[in-house]
Design a protein around this motif. Structure first.
Motif, PDB file in Angstrom:
ATOM      1  N   GLY A 137       1.837   3.546   5.850  1.00 36.65           N
ATOM      2  CA  GLY A 137       2.673   4.472   5.086  1.00 36.65           C
ATOM      3  C   GLY A 137       2.181   4.584   3.659  1.00 36.65           C
ATOM      4  O   GLY A 137       1.152   4.020   3.281  1.00 36.65           O
ATOM      5  N   ARG A 138       2.910   5.325   2.854  1.00 34.81           N
ATOM      6  CA  ARG A 138       2.539   5.484   1.447  1.00 34.81           C
ATOM      7  C   ARG A 138       2.654   4.163   0.691  1.00 34.81           C
ATOM      8  O   ARG A 138       1.921   3.900  -0.233  1.00 34.81           O
ATOM      9  N   ILE A 139       3.615   3.348   1.129  1.00 35.56           N
ATOM     10  CA  ILE A 139       3.828   2.052   0.465  1.00 35.56           C
ATOM     11  C   ILE A 139       3.749   0.972   1.536  1.00 35.56           C
ATOM     12  O   ILE A 139       4.754   0.567   2.117  1.00 35.56           O
ATOM     13  N   GLY A 140       2.555   0.535   1.862  1.00 31.51           N
ATOM     14  CA  GLY A 140       2.402  -0.542   2.840  1.00 31.51           C
ATOM     15  C   GLY A 140       2.447  -0.046   4.275  1.00 31.51           C
ATOM     16  O   GLY A 140       2.158   1.100   4.566  1.00 31.51           O
ATOM     17  N   VAL A 141       2.863  -0.952   5.159  1.00 30.16           N
ATOM     18  CA  VAL A 141       2.877  -0.680   6.592  1.00 30.16           C
ATOM     19  C   VAL A 141       4.309  -0.637   7.096  1.00 30.16           C
ATOM     20  O   VAL A 141       5.118  -1.498   6.761  1.00 30.16           O
ATOM     21  N   ASN A 142       4.629   0.381   7.874  1.00 29.37           N
ATOM     22  CA  ASN A 142       5.930   0.499   8.522  1.00 29.37           C
ATOM     23  C   ASN A 142       5.784   0.175  10.000  1.00 29.37           C
ATOM     24  O   ASN A 142       4.733   0.421  10.593  1.00 29.37           O
ATOM     25  N   THR A 143       6.826  -0.338  10.572  1.00 27.14           N
ATOM     26  CA  THR A 143       6.863  -0.500  12.023  1.00 27.14           C
ATOM     27  C   THR A 143       7.492   0.756  12.590  1.00 27.14           C
ATOM     28  O   THR A 143       8.507   1.233  12.095  1.00 27.14           O
TER      29      THR A 143
END
Length: 117
Positions: A89-95
């Motif tokens: 994602g734009r800020i890190g990793v999403n599940t």
């Protein structure tokens, strides 16, 4: 959101990635995607292992291919596939969790053939 599909706390519906169809009396098809921050995908997998049976779903299969989890549940005439992946994602990793529910009408098993003397 569907009453019989549990969603982990903090996950939100990604409406642009969803579709569903119903007749008013039954669900014909559903494909919903949810995103959220989870400690790890395995925790989300454990959530579904625990929560789906509480919503009357029976686990049929459960697999892991390169860190992407696929689970299949059944209830009455429906099958539910749960796909759990990570998405940058734009800020890190999403599940990301994708839920796919389809109608399944099983055919009759073939007749048993008996040997006759």
């Amino acid at each position: 959101y569907e009453r019989d599909i549990p969603i982990p706390a903090g996950f939100r519906l990604v409406e642009r990635a969803c579709e569903d169809q119903s007749t008013g009396t039954r669900r014909l098809y559903l494909r919903h995607t949810y995103e959220g921050r989870a400690a790890d995908r395995y925790a989300v997998r454990t959530f579904y292992r625990d929560q789906m049976p509480r919503a009357q779903w029976t686990l049929v299969s459960d697999g892991n291919v390169k860190g992407s989890y696929t689970m299949r549940f059944e209830k009455s005439t429906e099958a539910c596939t749960v796909l759990i992946t990570d998405e940058a994602g734009r800020i890190g990793v999403n599940t990301r969790v994708q839920i796919i529910v389809t109608q399944e009408e099983r055919g009759k098993p073939p007749p048993v053939v008996r040997d006759t003397p």
